[in-house]
Design a protein around this motif. Sequence first.
Motif, short mmCIF file in Angstrom:
data_model
loop_
_atom_site.label_atom_id
_atom_site.label_comp_id
_atom_site.label_asym_id
_atom_site.label_seq_id
_atom_site.Cartn_x
_atom_site.Cartn_y
_atom_site.Cartn_z
N GLY A 200 0.83 -1.20 0.00
CA GLY A 200 0.00 0.00 0.00
C GLY A 200 0.86 1.25 0.00
N MET A 201 1.89 1.25 -0.85
CA MET A 201 2.86 2.35 -0.85
C MET A 201 2.21 3.70 -1.17
SD MET A 201 5.82 1.25 0.05
CE MET A 201 7.10 -0.01 -0.13
N GLY A 202 1.28 3.71 -2.09
CA GLY A 202 0.65 4.98 -2.46
C GLY A 202 -0.07 5.62 -1.29
N ALA A 203 -0.84 4.81 -0.57
CA ALA A 203 -1.58 5.34 0.59
C ALA A 203 -0.61 5.78 1.68
CB ALA A 203 -2.54 4.27 1.12
N LEU A 204 0.47 5.03 1.89
CA LEU A 204 1.45 5.41 2.91
C LEU A 204 2.13 6.73 2.55
CD1 LEU A 204 2.99 4.78 5.50
CD2 LEU A 204 4.63 3.47 4.12
N ALA A 205 2.51 6.89 1.28
CA ALA A 205 3.14 8.14 0.86
C ALA A 205 2.19 9.33 1.06
CB ALA A 205 3.56 8.05 -0.61
N GLU A 206 0.93 9.13 0.71
CA GLU A 206 -0.07 10.20 0.92
C GLU A 206 -0.18 10.56 2.39
OE1 GLU A 206 -3.93 9.57 -0.77
OE2 GLU A 206 -3.11 9.00 -2.73
N GLN A 207 -0.21 9.53 3.24
CA GLN A 207 -0.32 9.76 4.68
C GLN A 207 0.87 10.56 5.20
OE1 GLN A 207 -0.61 6.12 7.13
NE2 GLN A 207 0.80 7.08 8.57
N ILE A 208 2.07 10.19 4.78
CA ILE A 208 3.28 10.88 5.25
C ILE A 208 3.27 12.33 4.81
CG2 ILE A 208 5.79 11.01 4.98
CD1 ILE A 208 5.67 7.89 4.58
N ALA A 210 0.80 14.18 3.82
CA ALA A 210 -0.29 14.97 4.43
C ALA A 210 0.12 15.45 5.82
CB ALA A 210 -1.56 14.13 4.51
N GLY A 211 0.86 14.61 6.55
CA GLY A 211 1.30 14.98 7.89
C GLY A 211 2.48 15.93 7.90
N ASN A 212 3.37 15.79 6.91
CA ASN A 212 4.57 16.62 6.84
C ASN A 212 5.00 16.73 5.38
OD1 ASN A 212 6.77 18.14 7.62
ND2 ASN A 212 8.02 16.39 8.18
N PRO A 213 4.46 17.74 4.66
CA PRO A 213 4.63 17.79 3.19
C PRO A 213 6.07 17.83 2.70
CG PRO A 213 2.92 19.32 3.92
CD PRO A 213 3.59 18.81 5.16
N GLY A 214 7.01 18.26 3.52
CA GLY A 214 8.38 18.38 3.06
C GLY A 214 9.21 17.13 3.22
N THR A 215 8.61 16.02 3.66
CA THR A 215 9.40 14.81 3.94
C THR A 215 10.01 14.23 2.66
OG1 THR A 215 7.77 14.30 5.66
CG2 THR A 215 9.39 12.59 5.14
N VAL A 216 11.33 13.98 2.70
CA VAL A 216 12.02 13.30 1.61
C VAL A 216 11.92 11.79 1.85
CG1 VAL A 216 14.26 12.94 0.48
CG2 VAL A 216 13.60 15.24 1.27
N LEU A 217 11.60 11.03 0.80
CA LEU A 217 11.43 9.58 0.91
C LEU A 217 12.46 8.88 0.03
CD1 LEU A 217 7.53 9.46 0.51
CD2 LEU A 217 8.83 9.54 2.65
N ASN A 218 13.08 7.82 0.54
CA ASN A 218 14.06 7.11 -0.28
C ASN A 218 13.36 6.13 -1.22
OD1 ASN A 218 13.40 5.05 1.53
ND2 ASN A 218 15.49 4.28 1.67
N ALA A 219 14.14 5.51 -2.11
CA ALA A 219 13.57 4.69 -3.18
C ALA A 219 12.99 3.38 -2.69
CB ALA A 219 14.63 4.42 -4.25
N ARG A 220 13.17 3.06 -1.40
CA ARG A 220 12.56 1.85 -0.87
C ARG A 220 11.09 2.07 -0.53
NH1 ARG A 220 18.21 -0.61 1.52
NH2 ARG A 220 19.41 0.34 -0.15
N MET A 221 10.60 3.24 -0.97
CA MET A 221 9.15 3.47 -1.11
C MET A 221 8.71 3.14 -2.53
SD MET A 221 7.35 4.41 1.55
CE MET A 221 5.97 5.37 0.91
N LEU A 222 9.62 2.45 -3.26
CA LEU A 222 9.37 2.02 -4.64
C LEU A 222 9.00 3.21 -5.51
CD1 LEU A 222 7.80 -1.44 -3.74
CD2 LEU A 222 10.15 -0.90 -4.40
N SER A 223 7.90 3.19 -6.23
CA SER A 223 7.64 4.28 -7.19
C SER A 223 7.34 5.61 -6.51
CB SER A 223 6.49 3.91 -8.13
OG SER A 223 5.27 3.89 -7.45
N HIS A 224 7.21 5.60 -5.18
CA HIS A 224 6.92 6.84 -4.45
C HIS A 224 8.17 7.42 -3.79
CE1 HIS A 224 2.58 6.39 -5.04
NE2 HIS A 224 2.81 5.10 -4.90
N GLY A 225 9.34 6.86 -4.10
CA GLY A 225 10.58 7.38 -3.53
C GLY A 225 11.12 8.56 -4.31
#
Length: 423
Positions: A200-208, A210-225
């Motif tokens: 559920g990577m898409g929903a997790l990325a949206e959640q993150i 929404a809570g903190n819009p500036g968060t940088v995510l690494n590629a182990r969020m797959l297509s949402h990194g």
Amino acid sequence: MPMQPWFPDAKLGIFLHYGIYAVDGVPESWSFYSGQVPHEEYMRQLDGFTASAYDPKAWAELFTRAGARYAVLTARHHDGVALWDTDHGDLNVVRHTPAGRDLVAGYAQALRERGLKVGLYYSHSDWNHPDYASVVHPEPPNEDVATHPLVAPKDGVEDPEAWRRYVAYRDAQVGELVSRFRPDLLWFDGEWERSEEQWGMGALAEQILAGNPGTVLNARMLSHGDYSTPEQGVPLLPPDGPWELCLTMNDSWGYQHRDHNQKSVRQLVRYFTETIGMGGNLLLAVGPREDGTIPAEQVERLEGLGAWIARHERAVYGTVAGLPAGHHYGPSTLSADRRTLFLVCFDAPRESVSLRGLRNKVERVTVLGTGAELAHRVTGGLHEVPGVLWIDAPEAADVDGSATVLAVELDGELDLYRGTGRT
């Protein structure tokens, strides 16, 4: 979202693998997964984890001296042991170790007081969670993912409801990290054990976000990194887009008392300059002991790397990737205005340093750190093919023990010839 501008200019981060595995000095999580250590013995380390000398302010001061601009702490590894007082799942150092307190909050506060960006590592997988081994990856990347009892359900019989509970637990813990600590960066791991849809990577990325819009995510969020994370070796070709090399200082991520195979300061400078020369960041791992202190041999190397960066910071911060391979025998970086090249020489130059394919006229060449000016001349060249720029080798007193950097000031933005010559 576009990449946060602080990340590509950070250049150096510190990767902290800190957890109960430091008590016996065994590999984090993997030691019980592989059978190197019986599970019961691994979990007994909870009783010895004291964090008795945990001083995140001292960490932050050390990282600043090292020249780092961010750090990443293992808030929860694959063993499921959280370093904060989570309301989701019972396995954490606050309730089950002598440390008895949240270790993430002090870390985040100490880094921010020093102006460092706060990164938190979190593993999607949890090999201790009762609901984890409940579904099968639709296209297992290796046999372990399909058959390991900590990952795959017994006899392949899936329990989708258990998996939904697990994902809800994972999402809730990540939500706590975002709301309580507002990390600048979330460094995920463990993604290979399930598909993007299962996670559920898409929903997790949206959640993150929404809570903190500036968060940088690494590629182990797959297509949402937001950026790539090669491990343990400088790539021969840089990944597309922003990237970061994660590298151990010895052969271990966490503290292992038998591992004294520390890289030298010269080797770390080499890894660092090769990485930033291709436009990446270096995320350098240190392993605190269970009491929270960082081993002296790692402190010494961080300070050595930091001293080199301090002498050469013009070639580090505010730069972009330098020359492609073949123009200069070593890494290089380029100032943001693209008018100054910084050539890194690992060995003391003898007679001269050459630079090929440069169309620009060179205004001046100096040695970073000492300011010594070096004579230079061009030989050869025909029609559209530029000649070779020869720079006189610096005097011995101007040579740096780890790597010497020459600043080549150009008459305009860098203009390179990349052709095959007259045929």
